[in-house]
Scaffold this active site. Structure first.
Site, PDB file in Angstrom:
ATOM      1  N   HIS A   1       0.879  -1.171   0.000  1.00 36.95           N
ATOM      2  CA  HIS A   1       0.000   0.000   0.000  1.00 36.95           C
ATOM      3  C   HIS A   1       0.923   1.230   0.000  1.00 36.95           C
ATOM      4  CE1 HIS A   1      -2.767   2.965   1.812  1.00 36.95           C
ATOM      5  NE2 HIS A   1      -3.764   2.150   1.547  1.00 36.95           N
TER       6      HIS A   1
ATOM      7  N   ASP B   1       3.483  -3.961   7.960  1.00 37.24           N
ATOM      8  CA  ASP B   1       2.206  -3.262   7.840  1.00 37.24           C
ATOM      9  C   ASP B   1       1.107  -4.302   8.077  1.00 37.24           C
ATOM     10  OD1 ASP B   1      -0.188  -2.289   6.906  1.00 37.24           O
ATOM     11  OD2 ASP B   1       0.606  -1.480   5.033  1.00 37.24           O
TER      12      ASP B   1
ATOM     13  N   GLN C   1      -4.157  -5.110   7.178  1.00 34.37           N
ATOM     14  CA  GLN C   1      -5.161  -6.087   6.696  1.00 34.37           C
ATOM     15  C   GLN C   1      -5.106  -7.414   7.449  1.00 34.37           C
ATOM     16  OE1 GLN C   1      -7.541  -5.313   4.767  1.00 34.37           O
ATOM     17  NE2 GLN C   1      -6.791  -3.374   3.967  1.00 34.37           N
TER      18      GLN C   1
ATOM     19  N   LYS D   1     -10.162  -0.817  10.845  1.00 35.82           N
ATOM     20  CA  LYS D   1     -10.352  -2.025  10.031  1.00 35.82           C
ATOM     21  C   LYS D   1     -10.639  -3.236  10.914  1.00 35.82           C
ATOM     22  CE  LYS D   1      -7.094  -0.276   6.577  1.00 35.82           C
ATOM     23  NZ  LYS D   1      -7.828   0.083   5.377  1.00 35.82           N
TER      24      LYS D   1
ATOM     25  N   CYS E   1      -4.696   2.312  -3.628  1.00 35.88           N
ATOM     26  CA  CYS E   1      -3.449   2.893  -3.098  1.00 35.88           C
ATOM     27  C   CYS E   1      -2.280   1.935  -3.285  1.00 35.88           C
ATOM     28  CB  CYS E   1      -3.583   3.278  -1.622  1.00 35.88           C
ATOM     29  SG  CYS E   1      -4.931   4.397  -1.294  1.00 35.88           S
TER      30      CYS E   1
HETATM   31  N1  PMP Z   1      -1.694  -0.586   4.644  1.00 35.70           N
HETATM   32  C1  PMP Z   1      -2.635  -1.360   4.110  1.00 35.70           C
HETATM   33  C2  PMP Z   1      -2.261  -2.733   3.622  1.00 35.70           C
HETATM   34  C3  PMP Z   1      -3.942  -0.894   4.005  1.00 35.70           C
HETATM   35  O1  PMP Z   1      -4.880  -1.667   3.451  1.00 35.70           O
HETATM   36  C4  PMP Z   1      -4.248   0.399   4.500  1.00 35.70           C
HETATM   37  C5  PMP Z   1      -5.659   0.947   4.404  1.00 35.70           C
HETATM   38  N2  PMP Z   1      -6.245   0.831   3.155  1.00 35.70           N
HETATM   39  C6  PMP Z   1      -3.234   1.156   5.066  1.00 35.70           C
HETATM   40  C7  PMP Z   1      -1.968   0.636   5.123  1.00 35.70           C
HETATM   41  C8  PMP Z   1      -3.473   2.531   5.594  1.00 35.70           C
HETATM   42  O2  PMP Z   1      -4.327   2.513   6.669  1.00 35.70           O
HETATM   43  P1  PMP Z   1      -4.935   3.876   7.242  1.00 35.70           P
HETATM   44  O3  PMP Z   1      -5.543   4.588   6.081  1.00 35.70           O
HETATM   45  O4  PMP Z   1      -5.941   3.422   8.242  1.00 35.70           O
HETATM   46  O5  PMP Z   1      -3.804   4.634   7.844  1.00 35.70           O
END
Ligand code: PMP
Length: 412
Positions: free
Chosen positions: A124, A201, A204, A227, A367
């Site tokens: 991401h 990270d 998920q 999440k 993203c």
């Molecule tokens: N890493 C991953 C794998 C994600 O799916 C997301 C959220 N889509 C994020 C980071 C970022 O999370 P947040 O927008 O809650 O900071």
């Protein structure tokens, strides 16, 4: 064999007491944000109505109660992710904030010209851009671990990219596009052998299967509350205490100091050194409540339910002609984040058509533009599953895909 009671679970989530576009809500955008149970909302409301005060400041009764609740949430998080010490848990505003903290603090202090940072192509942007920009600032090199045709991390490629110059390996635990679960422990062993630290990270992963940061032996682990059934605006950075102790704070202000004079300052101990200003107190309490909620269900049942549902969805989707599924085609080694495209229909058009049937999915690049480029597409539709989803939801998704196919074929 015991099963997750999805009917009862659905009743815990007030969002399902409504129609969307006159249809029963089928919420399949859990990878973006999960829904929030009444239990969590009530805990947050109780705090605001009965105990609201700032933390770590006042000696008055409300201040102490707020501080106790905030710190007890920190302990809950530590227990939940297997951290040895609650001081290793820093509250942040979310996963993005957590990853930026590591890059800005650990990265800024430890990366030098000629060093290498290793990420995967499935990151991401939150776990790519902080490292990409750090590498640029420091004249370090950013390397990518590729994926194979099954959407799994290419371990051979990983082994060829990691070397004694590698200082940081930053990897997602689970891909937010492909659903792939990465072999973190294997990676951590390899990285540590080369003297690199590992940043994971976990956005998920947390809430879908148990996490044990001590067992994984990761150096940093980042995730978001929203999440995993908690409010938005709260997240966590886990870090090994010996590393956190040596790091400089990356935001400065109230409550993160030991002493301030006209000339200088010394910092508070971890985790407070990294929590400048008034934190998201209600959010942290909500995160603690979300952990209580998750623990009131059985993690084994959650995993079994989500895996069975993923398997069912993959089978059903494969029968839709013209549909391409990206990532692992079987339900093992992955979670229920399923990206796909339907031939000749733009993902945004498809998501709009599904929405008209009350089905909420995500369409876009998620993203993860470098991953999209390596998959030779600009965007996909993504259906992502959670504890309250059922086979009926999948059936409705599949029948709506057939409907959309028919509808759009009239325009060709
Ligand atoms: N890493 C991953 C794998 C994600 O799916 C997301 C959220 N889509 C994020 C980071 C970022 O999370 P947040 O927008 O809650 O900071």
């Amino acid at each position: 064999m015991a099963k997750l009671n999805t009917e009862k679970i659905k009743q815990d989530f007030p969002i399902f007491n409504q129609k969307i576009n006159d249809e029963t809500l089928v919420y399949l955008d859990n990878a973006a944000t999960s829904q929030i149970p009444k239990f969590v909302e009530e805990k947050v409301r109780d705090f605001n109505e009965k105990e609201r005060a700032n933390v770590h400041r006042g000696v008055h009764a409300l201040g102490l109660r707020a501080t106790n609740q905030y710190e007890s949430s920190r302990q809950k998080v530590a227990n939940f992710i297997g951290a040895n010490n609650a001081k290793e848990v820093i509250f942040t505003s979310g996963c993005t904030d957590s990853l930026n903290l590591v890059a800005a603090s650990f990265g800024e202090q430890n990366i030098q010209a000629g060093d290498e940072i290793l990420v995967s192509i499935m990151e991401h942007h939150s776990n790519l851009l902080p490292w990409q920009q750090l590498a640029k600032r420091k004249q370090a090199k950013l390397n990518f671990i590729e994926i194979n045709s099954d959407g799994l991390l290419d371990i051979k490629n990983l082994k060829s990219k990691i070397n004694s110059k590698t200082k940081i390996v930053a990897l997602t635990h689970v891909s937010n596009v492909l659903g792939t679960i990465n072999p973190i422990k294997e990676l951590t062993d390899l990285a540590h052998e080369k003297g690199a630290i590992v940043v994971v990270d976990g956005a998920q992963a947390v809430g879908h299967f148990p996490i044990d940061v001590a067992e994984l032996n990761v150096d940093f682990y980042a995730f978001s509350g929203h999440k995993m059934f908690a409010p938005t605006g709260i997240g966590v950075l886990y870090g090994k205490k010996d590393l956190l102790d040596k790091m400089q704070p990356y935001r400065l202000g109230g409550e993160m100091i030991a002493n301030v004079t006209r000339e200088g300052a010394t910092w508070a101990e971890v985790p407070y050194k990294f929590e400048a200003g008034t934190p998201n107190i209600a959010g942290a309490i909500g995160l603690g409540a979300a952990i209580d909620y998750l623990q009131s269900l059985d993690f084994e049942l959650i995993q079994k339910h989500e895996q069975e549902l993923t398997s069912y969805a993959l089978e059903k989707l494969k029968n839709v002609s013209g549909l391409t599924i990206y990532g692992p085609q079987k339900s093992n080694g992955r979670i229920g984040v399923i990206s796909f495209n339907l031939k000749n229909i733009h993902p945004h058009d498809l998501a709009t058509a599904l929405d008209l049937n009350g089905i909420e999915v995500r369409a876009g690049h998620h993203c993860a533009q470098p991953l999209m480029a390596s998959l030779n597409t600009e965007s996909t539709v993504r259906a992502s599953l959670s504890i309250y989803n059922t086979k009926d939801d999948i059936d409705k998704l599949v029948s709506s895909l057939h409907e959309a196919k028919e509808f759009f074929s009239e325009f060709r």
